[in-house]
Enzyme design. Structure first.
Site, short mmCIF file in Angstrom:
data_model
loop_
_atom_site.label_atom_id
_atom_site.label_comp_id
_atom_site.label_asym_id
_atom_site.label_seq_id
_atom_site.Cartn_x
_atom_site.Cartn_y
_atom_site.Cartn_z
N TYR A 197 4.49 -14.86 -14.24
CA TYR A 197 3.58 -13.85 -13.72
C TYR A 197 2.13 -14.26 -13.95
O TYR A 197 1.30 -14.22 -13.03
CB TYR A 197 3.85 -12.50 -14.39
CG TYR A 197 2.89 -11.42 -13.94
CD1 TYR A 197 2.95 -10.91 -12.65
CD2 TYR A 197 1.90 -10.93 -14.80
CE1 TYR A 197 2.06 -9.93 -12.22
CE2 TYR A 197 1.01 -9.95 -14.39
CZ TYR A 197 1.09 -9.46 -13.09
OH TYR A 197 0.21 -8.50 -12.67
N ALA A 200 0.80 -1.23 0.00
CA ALA A 200 0.00 0.00 0.00
C ALA A 200 0.83 1.28 0.00
O ALA A 200 0.28 2.36 0.22
CB ALA A 200 -0.93 0.00 1.21
N GLY A 221 1.19 3.05 -6.01
CA GLY A 221 0.34 2.46 -7.03
C GLY A 221 -1.08 2.15 -6.58
O GLY A 221 -1.72 2.93 -5.87
#
Length: 306
Positions: free
Chosen positions: A177, A24, A27
């Site tokens: 990913y 956090a 972004g």
């Protein structure tokens, strides 16, 4: 009827709620935390870098004076760090209303976590699997509590190879990913099935940000990074503030239900207002969901109370 053009102004009052958001400090995670704090939630920024976390907290309180924001050190690539963070969070909070599994790494060079897991799978999926399991009893205390796991459109091009889950035989940056993002959905859906079977007061949902202009592409090949920054972002992507809206809707919309998946409604699902979207057929494979869950328990040593 579900609101088509849902924005952060539609977030209900969050006063009294405690929200833990991973990654956090920047972004999507930062924008998610800032919006929740602005609507009254006590927000915990679970971040790897404490200095950046404190800077992010200061930025949120500057925009929303009086906002309740704290910082928790958390490195999702280390089970020791996850256990320490969970222990400290449990000591500090008797209940957790919302957990947003947002942090992630993307297209990293072939490498492993502190525990020997492939870095992208280990951080994006196994780290969040462990953290969620260790905090779940605090979440289960709250009627209407939620767990939101952030996936990606990259899951659509991925598959789970259980014979090479850690990509040791063949490694591809985008392949690993995509696999981690598919794992996020398999986890979110299986968690919802287990919560529902236990008649738990908690629901599990998922979201994806579309194409968002964040620093997630920092590990990409320079040519790919340039293409993203100069072509894709201007044409179809959106800023992080808008990219966070699917997560925020999943986290706060009173009409949201367990097992739902939120994402942008615009071109190629890359930008636009958040709405219910469908994920790939592979993400709904119940056998893969259960198998990944069992393997995740074995790898992390974390078992769930549901």
């Amino acid at each position: 009827m579900s609101k088509a053009d849902w924005t952060a102004s539609d977030i209900p009052d969050q006063t009294g709620r405690t929200a833990v958001i991973t990654g956090a400090n920047a972004g999507l995670g930062f924008q998610t935390a800032a919006a929740l704090a602005a609507h009254g939630a006590h927000v915990v920024l679970a971040v790897r870098d404490l200095e950046k976390g404190e800077e992010a907290a200061a930025g949120i309180t500057a925009e929303s004076p009086g906002a309740a924001v704290t910082v928790q050190q958390l490195d999702l690539s280390s089970l020791d760090s996850i256990r320490t963070a969970a222990r400290e969070l449990r000591a500090r909070y008797d209940r957790i209303d919302l957990l947003v599994n947002n942090a992630g790494v993307m297209w990293t060079p072939e490498s492993t976590t502190a525990d020997g897991f492939e870095l992208q799978l280990g951080t994006n999926h196994l780290g969040h699997f462990a953290l969620t399991g260790l905090l779940l009893d605090r979440i289960l205390l709250v009627q209407g509590s939620r767990i939101v796991t952030v996936s990606s459109e990259a899951h659509r091009r991925a598959s789970i190879d259980f014979d090479d889950l850690q990509s040791r035989r063949k490694y591809s940056r985008p392949g690993a990913y995509g696999r981690s993002k598919l794992a996020n959905l398999l986890f979110a859906y299986e968690l919802q099935r287990r919560l529902a079977a236990a008649n738990a007061p908690t629901i599990s949902l998922a979201a994806h940000p579309g194409g968002s202009a964040t620093d997630l592409f920092r590990n990409a090949d320079p040519l790919v990074r340039a293409l993203f920054d100069k072509v894709i972002v201007p044409l179809v992507a959106q800023d992080a503030e808008h990219g966070a809206l699917p997560s925020l809707r999943a986290a706060t919309d009173p009409q949201a239900e367990g097992g739902q998946f939120y994402g942008p409604d615009g071109i190629a699902r890359m930008r636009g207002y958040p709405r219910l979207v469908t994920s790939s057929k592979k993400s709904h494979d119940a056998q893969d969901q259960r198998r990944l869950w069992t393997i995740s328990e074995e790898l992390t040593g974390i078992t769930y109370p549901v």
